[in-house]
Scaffold this motif. Sequence first.
Motif: not given
Ligand code: COA
Length: 174
Positions: A21-22, A83-84, A90, A93, A95, A117-118, A120, A122, A124
Amino acid sequence: MKIRETTGKDKNVIFHLHRDAFGEDEGEAVAQLAVELLEDKTALPVLSLVAEQNGQAVGHILFSSVSVIGASVNQAYILAPLAVLASHQGSGIGTALINRGLDILKARNAEFVLVLGDPGYYSRTGFVAGHNISPPYELAYPQAWMAQELKKDALKNIKGKVQCATSLSSPQHW
Ligand SMILES: CC(C)(COP(=O)(O)OP(=O)(O)OC[C@H]1O[C@@H](n2cnc3c(N)ncnc32)[C@H](O)[C@@H]1OP(=O)(O)O)[C@@H](O)C(=O)NCCC(=O)NCCS
């Protein structure tokens, strides 16, 4: 999708999930952190959840225990890491893992959860900046340091610096 608590047998799967994921730059360090936190006695109690789809682990979330220096806190946590799998991002998962974790911690009578974290993403699931718990180090983006009350007014009178598990306290994670 099935969400369950992890066991000792999931260590390799958890490592792989975070590394994937990262990505190349951060993946190894975050994966190492996830595994270390699960073995870190200062992190206890922890909540570690894996999401599975068709028998495949597709996401992992970890909450570890924190205290606040100079304040009386019975039970509070920090969310890190989450992590996903890149191929499954997207689709809700992340959430679902956050919401399930918060529900379980509420049922355990936890007071609040912190996250770095971000905003935008969290915000949510109910995390907000502007609380009075300071991070262990000065942050480049203070608005990324957020919290969520699991009990009404749990953060109202809490002020001080957070104390995280030893493995999470290394400056590289901040
Ligand atoms: C960040 C992460 C955990 C999100 O998990 P995910 O299962 O992909 O996210 P979800 O499907 O629950 O949510 C997706 C929604 O969040 C939004 N989103 C994702 N990252 C976002 C961000 N950084 N800022 C704003 N919105 C974001 C997407 O646009 C999507 O929106 P929608 O439902 O309106 O289409 C995943 O993408 C990941 O593992 N990323 C890499 C590792 C990472 O960055 N981890 C977090 C560390 S703080």
